[in-house]
Scaffold this active site. Sequence first.
Site, PDB file in Angstrom:
ATOM      1  N   LYS A  25       0.827  -1.223   0.000  1.00 43.64           N
ATOM      2  CA  LYS A  25       0.000   0.000   0.000  1.00 43.64           C
ATOM      3  C   LYS A  25       0.857   1.268   0.000  1.00 43.64           C
ATOM      4  O   LYS A  25       0.665   2.156  -0.818  1.00 43.64           O
ATOM      5  CB  LYS A  25      -0.908   0.048   1.248  1.00 43.64           C
ATOM      6  CG  LYS A  25      -1.818  -1.125   1.413  1.00 43.64           C
ATOM      7  CD  LYS A  25      -2.712  -0.975   2.643  1.00 43.64           C
ATOM      8  CE  LYS A  25      -2.001  -0.980   3.971  1.00 43.64           C
ATOM      9  NZ  LYS A  25      -1.437  -2.267   4.380  1.00 43.64           N
TER      10      LYS A  25
ATOM     11  N   ARG B 220      -9.495   0.456   8.687  1.00 46.40           N
ATOM     12  CA  ARG B 220      -9.054  -0.924   8.893  1.00 46.40           C
ATOM     13  C   ARG B 220     -10.118  -1.738   9.621  1.00 46.40           C
ATOM     14  O   ARG B 220      -9.909  -2.927   9.868  1.00 46.40           O
ATOM     15  CB  ARG B 220      -7.778  -0.928   9.727  1.00 46.40           C
ATOM     16  CG  ARG B 220      -6.489  -1.149   8.928  1.00 46.40           C
ATOM     17  CD  ARG B 220      -5.332  -0.959   9.868  1.00 46.40           C
ATOM     18  NE  ARG B 220      -4.117  -1.624   9.496  1.00 46.40           N
ATOM     19  CZ  ARG B 220      -3.054  -0.983   9.009  1.00 46.40           C
ATOM     20  NH1 ARG B 220      -3.088   0.296   8.761  1.00 46.40           N
ATOM     21  NH2 ARG B 220      -1.950  -1.639   8.760  1.00 46.40           N
TER      22      ARG B 220
ATOM     23  N   ARG C  74      12.139  -4.959   4.351  1.00 48.28           N
ATOM     24  CA  ARG C  74      11.651  -3.576   4.237  1.00 48.28           C
ATOM     25  C   ARG C  74      12.523  -2.631   5.062  1.00 48.28           C
ATOM     26  O   ARG C  74      12.872  -2.906   6.192  1.00 48.28           O
ATOM     27  CB  ARG C  74      10.200  -3.487   4.710  1.00 48.28           C
ATOM     28  CG  ARG C  74       9.693  -2.043   4.672  1.00 48.28           C
ATOM     29  CD  ARG C  74       8.221  -1.958   4.547  1.00 48.28           C
ATOM     30  NE  ARG C  74       7.514  -2.297   5.767  1.00 48.28           N
ATOM     31  CZ  ARG C  74       6.184  -2.205   5.884  1.00 48.28           C
ATOM     32  NH1 ARG C  74       5.466  -1.789   4.864  1.00 48.28           N
ATOM     33  NH2 ARG C  74       5.595  -2.540   7.002  1.00 48.28           N
TER      34      ARG C  74
ATOM     35  N   ARG D 225      11.664  -1.046  10.714  1.00 42.48           N
ATOM     36  CA  ARG D 225      10.623  -0.822  11.722  1.00 42.48           C
ATOM     37  C   ARG D 225      10.615  -1.954  12.754  1.00 42.48           C
ATOM     38  O   ARG D 225      10.824  -3.109  12.392  1.00 42.48           O
ATOM     39  CB  ARG D 225       9.248  -0.736  11.038  1.00 42.48           C
ATOM     40  CG  ARG D 225       8.918   0.643  10.519  1.00 42.48           C
ATOM     41  CD  ARG D 225       7.698   0.661   9.627  1.00 42.48           C
ATOM     42  NE  ARG D 225       6.553  -0.108  10.099  1.00 42.48           N
ATOM     43  CZ  ARG D 225       5.402  -0.187   9.457  1.00 42.48           C
ATOM     44  NH1 ARG D 225       5.232   0.470   8.316  1.00 42.48           N
ATOM     45  NH2 ARG D 225       4.402  -0.893   9.928  1.00 42.48           N
TER      46      ARG D 225
ATOM     47  N   ARG E 128      -0.100  -9.223  12.983  1.00 45.25           N
ATOM     48  CA  ARG E 128      -0.750  -8.155  12.208  1.00 45.25           C
ATOM     49  C   ARG E 128      -1.650  -8.752  11.122  1.00 45.25           C
ATOM     50  O   ARG E 128      -2.727  -8.225  10.840  1.00 45.25           O
ATOM     51  CB  ARG E 128       0.309  -7.243  11.588  1.00 45.25           C
ATOM     52  CG  ARG E 128       1.047  -6.437  12.654  1.00 45.25           C
ATOM     53  CD  ARG E 128       2.369  -5.890  12.151  1.00 45.25           C
ATOM     54  NE  ARG E 128       2.208  -4.901  11.107  1.00 45.25           N
ATOM     55  CZ  ARG E 128       3.174  -4.597  10.240  1.00 45.25           C
ATOM     56  NH1 ARG E 128       4.335  -5.187  10.279  1.00 45.25           N
ATOM     57  NH2 ARG E 128       2.957  -3.668   9.337  1.00 45.25           N
TER      58      ARG E 128
HETATM   59  P1  AMP Z   1       1.124   0.470   8.810  1.00 44.58           P
HETATM   60  O1  AMP Z   1       2.238   1.464   8.732  1.00 44.58           O
HETATM   61  O2  AMP Z   1      -0.047   0.824   7.964  1.00 44.58           O
HETATM   62  O3  AMP Z   1       1.610  -0.949   8.579  1.00 44.58           O
HETATM   63  O4  AMP Z   1       0.580   0.521  10.321  1.00 44.58           O
HETATM   64  C1  AMP Z   1       1.417   0.171  11.399  1.00 44.58           C
HETATM   65  C2  AMP Z   1       0.583  -0.134  12.634  1.00 44.58           C
HETATM   66  O5  AMP Z   1      -0.166   1.026  13.023  1.00 44.58           O
HETATM   67  C3  AMP Z   1      -0.473  -1.219  12.484  1.00 44.58           C
HETATM   68  O6  AMP Z   1       0.079  -2.525  12.625  1.00 44.58           O
HETATM   69  C4  AMP Z   1      -1.429  -0.867  13.618  1.00 44.58           C
HETATM   70  O7  AMP Z   1      -0.874  -1.228  14.867  1.00 44.58           O
HETATM   71  C5  AMP Z   1      -1.437   0.649  13.549  1.00 44.58           C
HETATM   72  N1  AMP Z   1      -2.494   1.166  12.627  1.00 44.58           N
HETATM   73  C6  AMP Z   1      -2.300   1.780  11.426  1.00 44.58           C
HETATM   74  N2  AMP Z   1      -3.475   2.137  10.875  1.00 44.58           N
HETATM   75  C7  AMP Z   1      -4.435   1.725  11.738  1.00 44.58           C
HETATM   76  C8  AMP Z   1      -5.863   1.766  11.721  1.00 44.58           C
HETATM   77  N3  AMP Z   1      -6.534   2.315  10.682  1.00 44.58           N
HETATM   78  N4  AMP Z   1      -6.528   1.238  12.773  1.00 44.58           N
HETATM   79  C9  AMP Z   1      -5.873   0.686  13.814  1.00 44.58           C
HETATM   80  N5  AMP Z   1      -4.529   0.606  13.905  1.00 44.58           N
HETATM   81  C10 AMP Z   1      -3.805   1.109  12.865  1.00 44.58           C
END
Ligand code: AMP
Length: 217
Positions: free
Chosen positions: A13, A88, A127, A160, A171
Site C-alpha cells: 500500500k 481498517r 523492508r 521498523r 498483524r
Molecule cells: P502500517 O504502517 O499501515 O503498517 O501501520 C502500522 C501499525 O499502526 C499497524 O500494525 C497498527 O498497529 C497501527 N495502525 C495503522 N493504521 C491503523 C488503523 N486504521 N486502525 C488501527 N490501527 C492502525
Amino acid sequence: MNLIFFGAPNAGKGTYAQGIKNDFMITQVSSGDMLREEVKTSSVLGKKIKELIDAGKFVDDQTMIELFKQRLTEKDCEKGFILDGFPRTLPQAQALDEMLESLNKKIDLVLSFEVPIETLIDRVTGRRTCPKCNRIFHVRNVPPKVEGKCDDCGIDLIKRVDDNEETLRKRVKEFQEKTAPLIEYYDRKKLLLKVDGDRLPEIVLKELKEMLKERFG
Ligand code: AMP
C-alpha cells in the site's frame, strides 16, 4: 480523485501510494506514518500507540477516527488523497463515510492489493524505511541507490520494530479478523478493485498508473 489503498501488512500500500501520488498530484495519508509521528512526541497517547504497534495490535477506533476527522480537513487533502491504512475496521469505514459526507467528498475507488502470506513474510524482513520522509525501500525489490541510505534525504534507513515475522503474523491475524470484512463492504458499494500484488513492484505500479489514467485522466 480520492482513493483507498487496502491490503494486508506489507502488501505494498505505502509503496504504491508513494509511487503514484506525484503523478496524480494527490496526497498520501498514511495512518501508520501519522501514528509513528505521534509516537515520536513521547506523549501519553504516543506511548500507548507504540505499545500497540510493537505488539502488532490495532489502535482503537475512536483514536483513529479522531485523527482522520482532523487530517481530512487539512488543505493538502483538497486536491485528492490516497488513504493508506485507513479504514481498517467496519466502524472506521462507517465513520469515514460520515466524515466524507460532511465534507461533500466521496471515495472514487478502493484498490485491494492481494498478496499471499508467504510473500508478506518474505517481504517483511527486507523492508527499510526513511525515518525522516517515510519513504519505503526493500533491500531486494526496491533497493535504494546507495545501500542503507534514503534516495531523497541521504540519511540512514531503519527497519521498523514491527517488521519481523512474529509481529507480522499477529498483524495479518488482525487484518483477517477485523479488516477483511471491508472487502465485502466496498464491493457492495461497487467501489472495489482487486489487484494482484504478488508481482514485482515496478510492474504493479506501471499497471496501476495506466489504469488510473484511463479511468480518471
Ligand atoms: P502500517 O504502517 O499501515 O503498517 O501501520 C502500522 C501499525 O499502526 C499497524 O500494525 C497498527 O498497529 C497501527 N495502525 C495503522 N493504521 C491503523 C488503523 N486504521 N486502525 C488501527 N490501527 C492502525
